[in-house]
Design an enzyme around this catalytic site. Structure first.
Site, PDB file in Angstrom:
ATOM      1  N   CYS A  90      12.163  20.497  22.054  1.00  0.00           N
ATOM      2  CA  CYS A  90      13.049  21.427  21.343  1.00  0.00           C
ATOM      3  C   CYS A  90      13.298  22.602  22.274  1.00  0.00           C
ATOM      4  O   CYS A  90      12.877  22.609  23.425  1.00  0.00           O
ATOM      5  CB  CYS A  90      12.415  21.871  20.030  1.00  0.00           C
ATOM      6  SG  CYS A  90      11.069  22.997  20.285  1.00  0.00           S
ATOM      7  N   ARG A 121       7.062  19.739  23.932  1.00  0.00           N
ATOM      8  CA  ARG A 121       6.367  19.434  22.684  1.00  0.00           C
ATOM      9  C   ARG A 121       5.766  18.021  22.648  1.00  0.00           C
ATOM     10  O   ARG A 121       6.136  17.184  21.831  1.00  0.00           O
ATOM     11  CB  ARG A 121       7.290  19.636  21.477  1.00  0.00           C
ATOM     12  CG  ARG A 121       8.096  20.919  21.458  1.00  0.00           C
ATOM     13  CD  ARG A 121       7.284  22.186  21.315  1.00  0.00           C
ATOM     14  NE  ARG A 121       6.618  22.344  20.050  1.00  0.00           N
ATOM     15  CZ  ARG A 121       7.182  22.848  18.956  1.00  0.00           C
ATOM     16  NH1 ARG A 121       8.424  23.203  18.969  1.00  0.00           N
ATOM     17  NH2 ARG A 121       6.490  22.975  17.837  1.00  0.00           N
TER      18      ARG A 121
HETATM   19  C1  EPZ Z   1       2.956  24.647  15.541  1.00  0.00           C
HETATM   20  O1  EPZ Z   1       3.671  23.798  16.411  1.00  0.00           O
HETATM   21  C2  EPZ Z   1       3.989  25.466  14.824  1.00  0.00           C
HETATM   22  N1  EPZ Z   1       4.850  24.585  14.050  1.00  0.00           N
HETATM   23  C3  EPZ Z   1       4.805  26.278  15.823  1.00  0.00           C
HETATM   24  O2  EPZ Z   1       5.667  27.120  15.083  1.00  0.00           O
HETATM   25  C4  EPZ Z   1       3.866  27.159  16.624  1.00  0.00           C
HETATM   26  O3  EPZ Z   1       4.602  27.821  17.625  1.00  0.00           O
HETATM   27  C5  EPZ Z   1       2.766  26.304  17.269  1.00  0.00           C
HETATM   28  O4  EPZ Z   1       2.095  25.536  16.268  1.00  0.00           O
HETATM   29  C6  EPZ Z   1       1.721  27.162  17.971  1.00  0.00           C
HETATM   30  O5  EPZ Z   1       1.127  28.032  17.042  1.00  0.00           O
HETATM   31  C7  EPZ Z   1       4.401  24.164  12.834  1.00  0.00           C
HETATM   32  O6  EPZ Z   1       3.298  24.471  12.432  1.00  0.00           O
HETATM   33  C8  EPZ Z   1       5.342  23.301  12.060  1.00  0.00           C
HETATM   34  P1  EPZ Z   1       0.838  23.044  19.072  1.00  0.00           P
HETATM   35  P2  EPZ Z   1       2.873  22.587  17.147  1.00  0.00           P
HETATM   36  O7  EPZ Z   1       0.569  21.599  18.928  1.00  0.00           O
HETATM   37  O8  EPZ Z   1       1.812  22.092  16.237  1.00  0.00           O
HETATM   38  C9  EPZ Z   1       0.629  21.476  23.528  1.00  0.00           C
HETATM   39  C10 EPZ Z   1       7.621  27.968  14.290  1.00  0.00           C
HETATM   40  O9  EPZ Z   1       8.185  28.901  14.854  1.00  0.00           O
HETATM   41  N2  EPZ Z   1       0.429  20.137  22.958  1.00  0.00           N
HETATM   42  O10 EPZ Z   1      -0.171  24.032  18.580  1.00  0.00           O
HETATM   43  O11 EPZ Z   1       3.853  21.634  17.678  1.00  0.00           O
HETATM   44  C11 EPZ Z   1       2.018  22.016  23.285  1.00  0.00           C
HETATM   45  O12 EPZ Z   1       2.922  21.548  24.274  1.00  0.00           O
HETATM   46  C12 EPZ Z   1       7.070  26.860  15.119  1.00  0.00           C
HETATM   47  O13 EPZ Z   1       7.380  27.909  13.059  1.00  0.00           O
HETATM   48  C13 EPZ Z   1       0.111  19.082  23.803  1.00  0.00           C
HETATM   49  O14 EPZ Z   1       0.017  19.259  25.025  1.00  0.00           O
HETATM   50  O15 EPZ Z   1       2.220  23.379  18.368  1.00  0.00           O
HETATM   51  C14 EPZ Z   1       1.803  23.507  23.376  1.00  0.00           C
HETATM   52  O16 EPZ Z   1       1.777  23.902  24.749  1.00  0.00           O
HETATM   53  C15 EPZ Z   1       7.642  26.856  16.512  1.00  0.00           C
HETATM   54  N3  EPZ Z   1      -0.090  17.851  23.272  1.00  0.00           N
HETATM   55  C16 EPZ Z   1       0.394  23.704  22.815  1.00  0.00           C
HETATM   56  O17 EPZ Z   1      -0.223  22.415  22.855  1.00  0.00           O
HETATM   57  C17 EPZ Z   1      -0.007  17.613  21.917  1.00  0.00           C
HETATM   58  O18 EPZ Z   1      -0.225  16.470  21.484  1.00  0.00           O
HETATM   59  C18 EPZ Z   1       0.359  24.206  21.376  1.00  0.00           C
HETATM   60  O19 EPZ Z   1       1.191  23.362  20.601  1.00  0.00           O
HETATM   61  C19 EPZ Z   1       0.322  18.704  21.081  1.00  0.00           C
HETATM   62  C20 EPZ Z   1       0.521  19.949  21.617  1.00  0.00           C
END
Ligand code: EPZ
Length: 434
Positions: A117, A122
């Site tokens: 996105c 992601r």
């Molecule tokens: C959640 O996304 C939120 N979305 C995001 O909010 C928020 O920015 C994010 O958590 C961090 O707090 C929802 O809860 C629906 P992550 P998520 O997995 O779960 C890496 C908003 O504005 N990663 O915590 O997708 C990833 O690339 C949205 O409401 C991997 O490498 O975030 C990132 O660098 C935007 N492998 C870090 O972890 C994976 O399998 C944190 O991502 C998963 C994630």
């Protein structure tokens, strides 16, 4: 063309009620189908992301009874499909929580792969690692990821990165698994805790949510419940930043101050007064000079990445040079070009934004690159001299309920316009007023 129209320059003053947490609601709604009893969810935010997920639940056969704007009854006993279509994932990537929920309940699920996105690629490698550790065969291909298991069995899972989504998805899949699951290096966000508390209210056995080690003891089945979603930490933070940027005085009702500690601390560093009460927080910025400071985004309880664009909009008005370091996502500065078009002075070097404060923004026609970047543009428009028109507001509508009602009740001049004529009328009407 739908736009948000803002006439800036008025300090926000008064009280605002914060809605339920979008990012908690999404995990909770997915978990609600894991029982064949009726589940009632209250304090749901009326935002696009939640409504998309409710449609996805209906698409797989669950019955969704919308009691009122903020309350639904869900009946997961009639689910007749274990495949979640791409159209739901495309609109809202967290529909992938249905992978954990369906796999946990039916030992089988197929979900369209979420793309990247605006804020980054992601990946879902940690989700897949966790589900495989529970004994599922997980395949990817043709834009889908599918998982199957004879019986999910608890395991010890270490998350290489702190991931909210992977923590919630694995927790969903593990609550009906055989035996104990330990999720190490788990996300500690308030919405992770809320999903765990919700599942426990259905009879799950989850301990340690909110710490970096979550322990789940699988149970035979889950039962119905009535559950109220916690207040939205990021919506609250957004209004706190709007109060700061407009030099206003705003009381936020229906919040959990502890969830806002990192945001409150940063606004205090930036020169605001922040008063905490049981379920309210007051931000006073009138007669205060905004001061530059440093921000680095971190998993909870650190400064939330979802608040990074919004606090940058505040620091863009602070005397001196501020530094904002985005340590979570690789592409979360897309709002900077738009803010600079409103008179900000921000330079981006890699994952760091160097912000030289200006005395005021000036209104302009801008475009929201993503949800929280759009929120930052609203904050800038509320402060700016003149009129701001924001395009691509569909991103903002994903996560903010009744912006027009809430902001105008705080004294803003804000409207959701759908045609050029309405936009011109907004300008003419407010020119007369001023
Ligand atoms: C959640 O996304 C939120 N979305 C995001 O909010 C928020 O920015 C994010 O958590 C961090 O707090 C929802 O809860 C629906 P992550 P998520 O997995 O779960 C890496 C908003 O504005 N990663 O915590 O997708 C990833 O690339 C949205 O409401 C991997 O490498 O975030 C990132 O660098 C935007 N492998 C870090 O972890 C994976 O399998 C944190 O991502 C998963 C994630």
């Amino acid at each position: 063309m739908e736009q948000y129209a803002i006439k800036g320059g008025t300090p926000l003053r008064g009280e605002v009620e914060i809605s339920g947490a979008k990012n908690a609601a999404l995990g909770i709604l997915a978990g609600a189908i894991m029982t064949d009893d009726i589940v009632t969810i209250e304090n749901l935010p009326n935002v696009k992301d939640v409504n998309v997920l409710l449609c996805a639940l209906e698409d797989i056969g669950a019955v969704v009874d919308r009691i009122d704007t903020h309350t639904v009854k869900i009946d997961g006993s009639s689910i007749n499909r274990l495949s979640v279509d791409y159209e739901y994932i495309k609109k809202m990537r967290a529909s992938y929580y249905l992978m954990g929920a369906l796999l946990g309940k039916y030992n089988e699920a197929e979900v369209a792969l979420p793309g990247g996105c605006a804020i980054g690629s992601r990946p879902i490698d940690l989700h897949i690692k966790g589900l495989r550790a529970l004994g599922a065969d997980v395949d990817q291909g043709y834009g889908l990821w599918s998982a199957k298991a004879t019986r999910l069995v608890g395991n010890h899972i270490y998350l290489d990165k702190v991931s909210v989504g992977a923590t919630i998805n694995i927790m969903l899949a593990s609550v009906l698994a055989l035996g104990k699951t330990t999720i190490e290096n788990a996300a500690r966000e308030p919405h992770v805790v809320d999903v765990a508390n919700f599942l426990n209210s259905m009879g799950a056995n989850i301990r340690g949510a909110g710490t970096d080690i979550i322990r789940v003891m699988g149970v035979e089945k889950l039962h119905g419940t009535t559950y109220s979603v916690i207040p939205d930490q990021i919506e609250a933070g957004t209004y706190m930043c709007a109060a700061a940027a407009t030099k206003g005085d705003v009381l936020l009702r229906n919040v959990i101050p502890k969830h806002l500690e990192a945001i409150s601390a940063k606004l205090i560093e930036a020169g605001c007064i922040v008063e905490e009460f049981d379920d309210c927080v007051r931000v006073i910025a009138e007669d205060q000079k905004l001061k530059s400071t440093q921000v680095i985004t971190q998993p909870y309880p650190g400064f939330p990445t979802d608040m990074q664009p919004e606090v940058a909009a505040v620091l863009g008005l602070a005397e001196g040079i501020s530094i904002v370091n985005e340590s979570i996502f690789e592409n979360r500065f897309k709002y900077v070009d738009e803010l600079n078009r409103m008179g900000a002075n921000i330079k981006v070097e890699g994952n760091v934004a160097i912000i030289t404060g200006v005395t005021s923004y000036n209104g302009a026609r801008v475009s929201a690159p993503d949800l929280r970047a759009g929120a930052a543009l609203i904050i800038a428009g509320l402060q700016a001299d003149g009129y701001t028109f924001i395009d691509d507001i569909q991103y903002i509508q994903r996560g903010y309920e009744d912006l027009e009602g809430k902001l105008n009740s705080l004294g803003a001049t804000f409207a959701h316009v759908t045609t050029d004529a309405e936009a011109q009328k907004f300008t003419l009407k407010n020119n007369k007023v001023s």
